[in-house]
Design an enzyme around this catalytic site. Structure first.
Site, PDB file in Angstrom:
ATOM      1  N   SER A 169       0.731  -1.335   0.224  1.00 30.02           N
ATOM      2  CA  SER A 169       0.404  -0.228   0.259  1.00 30.02           C
ATOM      3  C   SER A 169       0.937   0.973   0.081  1.00 30.02           C
ATOM      4  O   SER A 169       2.037   1.009   0.456  1.00 30.02           O
ATOM      5  CB  SER A 169      -0.393   0.036   1.295  1.00 30.02           C
ATOM      6  OG  SER A 169      -0.993   1.270   1.224  1.00 30.02           O
ATOM      7  N   TYR A 225      -2.536  -1.015  10.217  1.00 27.03           N
ATOM      8  CA  TYR A 225      -2.027  -1.208   9.024  1.00 27.03           C
ATOM      9  C   TYR A 225      -0.740  -0.883   8.595  1.00 27.03           C
ATOM     10  O   TYR A 225       0.419  -1.260   7.497  1.00 27.03           O
ATOM     11  CB  TYR A 225      -2.896  -0.811   8.297  1.00 27.03           C
ATOM     12  CG  TYR A 225      -3.268  -0.996   6.910  1.00 27.03           C
ATOM     13  CD1 TYR A 225      -4.211  -2.394   6.167  1.00 27.03           C
ATOM     14  CD2 TYR A 225      -3.026   0.223   6.308  1.00 27.03           C
ATOM     15  CE1 TYR A 225      -3.852  -2.382   5.110  1.00 27.03           C
ATOM     16  CE2 TYR A 225      -3.342   0.474   4.446  1.00 27.03           C
ATOM     17  CZ  TYR A 225      -3.811  -0.841   3.805  1.00 27.03           C
ATOM     18  OH  TYR A 225      -3.800  -1.120   2.580  1.00 27.03           O
TER      19      TYR A 225
END
Length: 170
Positions: free
Chosen positions: A86, A99
């Site tokens: 990401s 995350y």
């Protein structure tokens, strides 16, 4: 093809999945680690259970998959490992400790595996998508794509038909 509904967080299921795939196809050429989960909360309200789940899914499971599949690729003298990371594997965002930590870890894991297989015909790369507009994406004013070093690309759909390639349309 093989269709297997398996919770890969469970080590037994993961090993069974790799074994079944290898038994049927005799090799594994490409591994794509693409599962991921995000939770938004300040670090003081981030529960240990949620932290552990996110790290397990986003980082530990790809580690285990690579650990199991890499010997198979080495036996076949070829392989491609693709980890879906990401933009958060490079930059942080407020309230996303699990995350961001897991995606930074996945980028680090990717680099280690790439170095360990550098002299083999096996590659390991990470793809770090930016923002994707889905129902659970809630950008805050300070989290613009530009702030995180991303560009938003507007994609216009040509023609009026359904997906699939093949050109067509106006």
């Amino acid at each position: 093809s093989i269709v297997m509904n398996a919770n890969l967080l469970n080590k037994k299921n993961l090993y069974k999945f790799v074994k079944s795939t290898t038994k049927k196809f005799k090799k594994i050429d490409v591994l794509v680690n693409c599962a991921g989960r995000q939770h938004v909360a300040p670090i003081t309200k981030f529960t240990d259970d949620i932290w552990e789940y996110i790290i397990e899914l986003n980082l530990t499971t790809p580690f285990r998959m690579i650990k199991e599949v890499l010997p198979i690729m080495r036996r076949n003298k070829w392989g491609r490992i693709i980890n879906i990371s990401s933009v958060h594997g490079k930059v942080a965002s407020k309230n996303k400790s699990g995350y961001v930590s897991s995606k930074h870890g996945l980028v680090g894991l990717t680099k280690v595996v790439a170095l360990e297989t550098a002299e083999e015909n096996i590659t390991c790369n990470a793809i770090g998508p930016g923002f994707v507009s889905v129902s659970y994406t809630h950008l805050r004013a300070h989290e613009t794509p530009e702030h995180l070093g991303c560009r938003l690309l507007r994609v216009k759909k040509k023609g009026g038909g359904g997906g699939g390639g093949g050109g067509g349309g106006g």
